[in-house]
Design an enzyme around this catalytic site. Structure first.
Site, PDB file in Angstrom:
ATOM      1  N   GLY A  50       0.941  -1.549  -0.251  1.00 34.30           N
ATOM      2  CA  GLY A  50      -0.076   0.062  -0.329  1.00 34.30           C
ATOM      3  C   GLY A  50       0.413   1.228  -0.244  1.00 34.30           C
ATOM      4  O   GLY A  50       0.378   2.334  -0.438  1.00 34.30           O
ATOM      5  N   THR A  51       1.737   1.219   1.009  1.00 33.14           N
ATOM      6  CA  THR A  51       2.982   2.433   0.704  1.00 33.14           C
ATOM      7  C   THR A  51       3.390   2.761  -0.117  1.00 33.14           C
ATOM      8  O   THR A  51       3.711   3.595  -0.963  1.00 33.14           O
ATOM      9  CB  THR A  51       4.105   2.143   2.156  1.00 33.14           C
ATOM     10  OG1 THR A  51       3.669   1.867   3.120  1.00 33.14           O
ATOM     11  CG2 THR A  51       4.887   3.091   2.003  1.00 33.14           C
ATOM     12  N   ASN A 130      -8.639   3.479   8.260  1.00 31.54           N
ATOM     13  CA  ASN A 130      -7.824   2.623   9.704  1.00 31.54           C
ATOM     14  C   ASN A 130      -7.714   2.814  10.530  1.00 31.54           C
ATOM     15  O   ASN A 130      -7.852   1.392  11.288  1.00 31.54           O
ATOM     16  CB  ASN A 130      -6.294   2.453   8.651  1.00 31.54           C
ATOM     17  CG  ASN A 130      -4.966   4.001   8.785  1.00 31.54           C
ATOM     18  OD1 ASN A 130      -5.831   5.311   7.937  1.00 31.54           O
ATOM     19  ND2 ASN A 130      -4.219   4.255   9.506  1.00 31.54           N
ATOM     20  N   GLN A 158      -8.031  -0.175   2.671  1.00 30.25           N
ATOM     21  CA  GLN A 158      -8.464  -0.773   4.045  1.00 30.25           C
ATOM     22  C   GLN A 158     -10.358  -1.213   3.572  1.00 30.25           C
ATOM     23  O   GLN A 158     -11.203  -1.737   4.105  1.00 30.25           O
ATOM     24  CB  GLN A 158      -8.974   0.199   5.612  1.00 30.25           C
ATOM     25  CG  GLN A 158      -7.250   0.633   5.590  1.00 30.25           C
ATOM     26  CD  GLN A 158      -7.374  -0.287   7.275  1.00 30.25           C
ATOM     27  OE1 GLN A 158      -8.320  -1.378   7.118  1.00 30.25           O
ATOM     28  NE2 GLN A 158      -5.786  -0.210   7.626  1.00 30.25           N
ATOM     29  N   SER A 178      -3.820  -2.973  -0.882  1.00 28.49           N
ATOM     30  CA  SER A 178      -2.609  -3.793  -0.178  1.00 28.49           C
ATOM     31  C   SER A 178      -2.405  -5.075  -0.157  1.00 28.49           C
ATOM     32  O   SER A 178      -4.204  -5.719   0.461  1.00 28.49           O
ATOM     33  CB  SER A 178      -2.066  -2.598   1.363  1.00 28.49           C
ATOM     34  OG  SER A 178      -1.284  -3.736   2.040  1.00 28.49           O
ATOM     35  N   GLY A 179      -1.843  -6.618   0.401  1.00 25.48           N
ATOM     36  CA  GLY A 179      -2.631  -8.134   0.674  1.00 25.48           C
ATOM     37  C   GLY A 179      -2.435  -8.045   1.634  1.00 25.48           C
ATOM     38  O   GLY A 179      -3.738  -8.866   2.061  1.00 25.48           O
ATOM     39  N   HIS A 180      -1.933  -6.869   2.338  1.00 21.36           N
ATOM     40  CA  HIS A 180      -1.932  -8.243   3.896  1.00 21.36           C
ATOM     41  C   HIS A 180      -3.255  -7.399   4.699  1.00 21.36           C
ATOM     42  O   HIS A 180      -3.141  -7.894   5.638  1.00 21.36           O
ATOM     43  CB  HIS A 180      -1.231  -8.067   5.319  1.00 21.36           C
ATOM     44  CG  HIS A 180      -0.505  -5.963   5.191  1.00 21.36           C
ATOM     45  ND1 HIS A 180      -0.227  -5.679   6.439  1.00 21.36           N
ATOM     46  CD2 HIS A 180       0.078  -5.105   4.606  1.00 21.36           C
ATOM     47  CE1 HIS A 180      -0.673  -4.716   6.615  1.00 21.36           C
ATOM     48  NE2 HIS A 180      -0.105  -4.739   5.228  1.00 21.36           N
ATOM     49  N   THR A 216      11.878  -7.954 -10.877  1.00 21.49           N
ATOM     50  CA  THR A 216      11.318  -8.821 -10.748  1.00 21.49           C
ATOM     51  C   THR A 216       9.891  -9.080  -9.832  1.00 21.49           C
ATOM     52  O   THR A 216      10.043  -9.047  -8.488  1.00 21.49           O
ATOM     53  CB  THR A 216      12.351 -10.150 -10.581  1.00 21.49           C
ATOM     54  OG1 THR A 216      13.135  -9.394 -11.672  1.00 21.49           O
ATOM     55  CG2 THR A 216      11.186 -11.679 -10.749  1.00 21.49           C
ATOM     56  N   CYS A 304       2.540   5.619  19.839  1.00 17.19           N
ATOM     57  CA  CYS A 304       3.658   5.200  21.035  1.00 17.19           C
ATOM     58  C   CYS A 304       4.883   4.503  20.085  1.00 17.19           C
ATOM     59  O   CYS A 304       5.630   4.175  20.182  1.00 17.19           O
ATOM     60  CB  CYS A 304       2.983   4.599  21.785  1.00 17.19           C
ATOM     61  SG  CYS A 304       2.724   5.931  23.232  1.00 17.19           S
TER      62      CYS A 304
HETATM   63  N1  PLP Z   1      -3.084   3.503   3.512  1.00 22.06           N
HETATM   64  C1  PLP Z   1      -3.929   2.376   4.724  1.00 22.06           C
HETATM   65  C2  PLP Z   1      -4.911   2.878   4.698  1.00 22.06           C
HETATM   66  C3  PLP Z   1      -3.724   1.671   5.597  1.00 22.06           C
HETATM   67  O1  PLP Z   1      -4.202   0.991   5.838  1.00 22.06           O
HETATM   68  C4  PLP Z   1      -1.573   0.806   5.238  1.00 22.06           C
HETATM   69  C5  PLP Z   1      -1.321   0.323   6.373  1.00 22.06           C
HETATM   70  O2  PLP Z   1      -1.503  -0.095   7.714  1.00 22.06           O
HETATM   71  C6  PLP Z   1      -0.916   1.477   3.850  1.00 22.06           C
HETATM   72  C7  PLP Z   1      -1.573   2.964   3.322  1.00 22.06           C
HETATM   73  C8  PLP Z   1       0.094   0.884   4.312  1.00 22.06           C
HETATM   74  O3  PLP Z   1      -0.248  -0.113   3.458  1.00 22.06           O
HETATM   75  P1  PLP Z   1       0.989  -1.461   3.662  1.00 22.06           P
HETATM   76  O4  PLP Z   1       1.448  -1.893   4.574  1.00 22.06           O
HETATM   77  O5  PLP Z   1       0.768  -2.321   2.458  1.00 22.06           O
HETATM   78  O6  PLP Z   1       2.747  -0.394   2.853  1.00 22.06           O
END
Ligand code: PLP
Length: 373
Positions: A50-51, A130, A158, A178-180, A216, A304
């Site tokens: 996601g980042t 999130n 999210q 994002s996958g996780h 890759t 924190c």
């Molecule tokens: N954007 C949102 C709203 C998120 O909740 C998160 C992850 O917590 C991210 C971006 C970042 O995603 P990633 O952890 O896959 O880089």
């Protein structure tokens, strides 16, 4: 995913059989991802999460369109992957408007419209938050951006798997996922880019992802993401119904058992599994650690963990004071949670809150005793 670690280890850029097998797997995942978003196959680009997707969308649009204008609009409650990217661009000479949100964490589409100027190149508003789970009026914002001829990006990390998404109907030009967050692997994500969008790559090098994202491909990750998104979508309605029931049982149960608790985020326009509450007179971290000792994994509203004692920017943006923001707790319910889990939290949380409040001089002073929990 397992065969792609040791058996089908080909590189999709290779022409031989092993390469072709890997390419087939990537294509299948791209197909599944596109289908869920109502996008086209070649509008999906796999990334490292996601980042990266957020960074690529925002920097990619900014650098490719700087001759048209240097103004970007976002909200004050975005994930840091968006906010810090915008701050970086400000240092590079771009101008960013950070729209405020109401007490539920909602962006007002009218404010988006008012903020758009002739030099605005991008609106980036997250689909769902999130921390507090609030779901934004994405379709309305998309329509406004389209009518003003401004690109619209949404961080849907999210939202995917919890909310119906249609990039055509919602006029979304770029979408991060994002996958996780959908029970897929970590370190894999995707960016949807509408065909014809003027964007430059973030990563330069090889010709992967049709010359737009070098490096890759992470084949096991891509396969995992493809399957996860397919499953999340197929089971969404059933999961959401169940999760909303559990979520509301937890929220109402806590509010009925414990005084001086506030619900953060929108009461119903929120993610199905998101519970975010502020407990007056206590620190979220103490609450979190006490719950951890009881086997309950939660998060607090202050940052924190990132080495800072600042309360969450999201909670401050919805108007909470520093004190109240510090007393917040986020519990996310997921596929594995049951009614018994919710009842267990309802059983162990009140005495923990009471014990922590008994140690709080402010609570004792204001309430003249410890009979309130
Ligand atoms: N954007 C949102 C709203 C998120 O909740 C998160 C992850 O917590 C991210 C971006 C970042 O995603 P990633 O952890 O896959 O880089």
């Amino acid at each position: 995913m397992l065969p792609y670690f040791n058996q089908d280890f080909g590189n999709p850029s290779s022409i031989h059989l092993y390469g072709r097998q890997a390419r087939k797997a990537v294509d299948k995942a791209r197909e599944s991802t596109a289908k869920v978003l109502n996008a086209k196959f070649d509008e999906i680009f796999f990334t490292g999460g996601g980042t990266e997707s957020d960074n690529w969308a925002i920097k990619g649009i900014a650098f490719a369109n700087k001759n048209k204008g240097k103004h970007i609009i976002t909200s004050s409650i975005e994930h840091h992957a968006v906010l810090y990217t915008c701050e970086y661009l400000e240092k590079m000479g771009f101008e960013v408007t950070y729209l405020p949100v109401d007490r539920y964490g909602m962006v007002d589409p009218q404010e988006v419209e008012r903020a758009i100027r002739s030099d605005t190149i991008l609106v980036s508003i997250m689909f769902a938050n999130n921390e507090i789970g609030t779901i934004q009026p994405i379709k309305e914002i998309g329509a406004i951006a389209k009518s003003k001829d401004v690109y619209f990006h949404t961080d849907a990390v999210q939202a995917v798997g919890s909310v119906d998404i249609d990039v055509e109907d919602m006029n979304i030009d770029l979408l991060s996922l994002s996958g996780h967050k959908i029970y897929g692997p970590k370190g894999i994500g995707a960016l949807y880019i509408r065909k014809g969008t003027k964007i430059v790559p973030l990563l330069h090098g090889g010709a992967q992802e049709r010359n737009r994202r070098a490096g890759t491909e992470n084949i096991p990750g891509i396969v995992g993401l493809g399957k996860a998104i397919e499953l999340a979508h197929t089971n969404m309605e059933k999961n959401n119904k169940r999760l909303i029931g559990l979520r509301d049982r937890l929220i109402n149960g806590i509010m009925n058992r414990i005084d001086h608790v506030l619900l953060n985020g929108h009461p119903n326009l929120r993610l199905p599994g998101n519970v975010n509450l502020s407990f007056e007179y206590i620190e979220g971290e103490s609450l979190l650690l006490s719950l951890d000792m009881k086997g309950i994994a939660a998060s607090s509203g202050s940052a924190c963990t990132s080495g800072s004692l600042d309360p969450s920017h999201v909670l401050l943006a919805i108007g909470l004071s520093h004190e109240i923001a510090h007393g917040s707790l986020r519990i996310t319910l997921g596929e594995d949670n049951t009614e018994e889990d919710v009842d267990y939290v309802l059983e162990v949380l009140p005495p923990i809150v009471q014990r922590l409040r008994e140690m709080s001089p402010l609570f004792v002073q204001e309430k003249g005793g410890c009979q309130y929990v």
